[in-house]
Scaffold this motif. Structure first.
Motif: not given
Length: 289
Positions: A142-152
């Motif tokens: 998910l981070a690779a696809e959406r770098p601006h998402w705040r992922i925990t």
């Protein structure tokens, strides 16, 4: 191994080693014996598989020969290829793995697809949490696809989180936050637009566990029925979702009805299930209204 590859007085050509490895893995019932023989030898040599074809008559030196023989023994014993090579492809990412984490499966990529689809119209930086992240596969995809998402991402295993953090550093995805703790325990007072999890869901008496004996049992089975972790997560996750937030869960092919019932009972709406590429019920989701 009964047919010892390292007891020859002189080195043998790569072609011969490959043929021997192929026969041994085939006899052990490995489904992709030829491919695995090639991948293991290429890994030992630190070369691409194409090298084995272009240098088929090159002799194999004693040290890599011994390593190859040892890896073949482990493969014959049933150890997964991913643990032997220390890596696994997931969502086009090469992830480091070890016996401390569950090996990422292709069917889990459907969970990534559903997360991307459900938040397609979300704001620029939705908050997402991956529970029981293991090697970090879902969170990092998910981070690779959406770098601006705040992922925990959380995990109870410190060894698993060490691998996940190392994967994040190597892949250049430092924005993912990794927290040590039991499922939602490290998330007190926090809310997310989406929570996703691939929890253990194999019943403890399921004969399939024998073929998975090299993987961490705690990541495979939560108890007798296989539904224990899902039943725990479904009501607990609701308190950490914003209004309109989604819960996305991977589960067994025969657990769709039970998971749907638990989602409805916990107050989720728009409950639905999606099939993986093999046509098996695999991912269920529900929305907090």
């Amino acid at each position: 191994m009964s047919d010892n590859l390292t007891d020859r007085a002189s080195p043998r050509a790569l072609r011969a080693w490959l043929e021997r490895g192929h026969r041994q893995l085939q006899a052990a019932g490995r489904a992709s014996a030829r491919l695995e023989a090639e991948l293991l030898l290429a890994h030992v040599l630190g070369r691409p598989r194409s090298y084995l074809l272009t240098h088929a008559e090159q002799p194999l030196a004693p040290e890599p020969a011994a390593r190859y023989g040892s890896m073949l023994e482990r493969a014959v014993d049933g150890e997964p290829l991913a643990y032997l090579t220390g890596e696994r492809e997931f969502w086009s990412l090469t992830l480091t793995v070890s016996s401390a984490v569950l090996i990422p499966r292709p069917e889990t990529e459907l969970a990534v697809e559903r997360c991307l689809a459900l938040l397609a119209d979300a704001g620029p930086a939705p908050r997402v949490c991956d529970l029981g992240t293991g090697a970090g596969s879902i969170a990092l995809a998910l981070a690779a696809e959406r770098p601006h998402w705040r992922i925990t991402a959380t995990d109870l295993s410190s060894a698993a989180l060490e691998i996940a953090r190392a994967n994040a550093r190597r892949l250049g995805l430092p924005q993912v936050e990794f927290l040590l703790g039991d499922w939602l325990a490290p998330l007190a007072g926090r809310e997310f637009e989406l929570i996703v999890s691939n929890p253990p869901y194999v019943g403890m008496h399921d004969p399939a566990l024998d073929a998975l004996r090299h993987e961490p049992r705690s990541a495979l089975t939560p108890g007798t029925t296989g539904l224990e972790a899902l039943h725990r997560l479904i009501p607990a996750a609701r308190a950490h979702l914003t209004r309109g937030g989604w819960l996305v869960l991977e589960h067994g092919a025969d657990q769709r009805v039970a998971v749907a019932a638990a989602l409805v009972e916990a107050g989720y709406a728009r409950v639905r299930c999606h099939c993986d590429l093999a046509g098996h019920d695999r991912i269920s989701e529900g929305q907090r209204l």
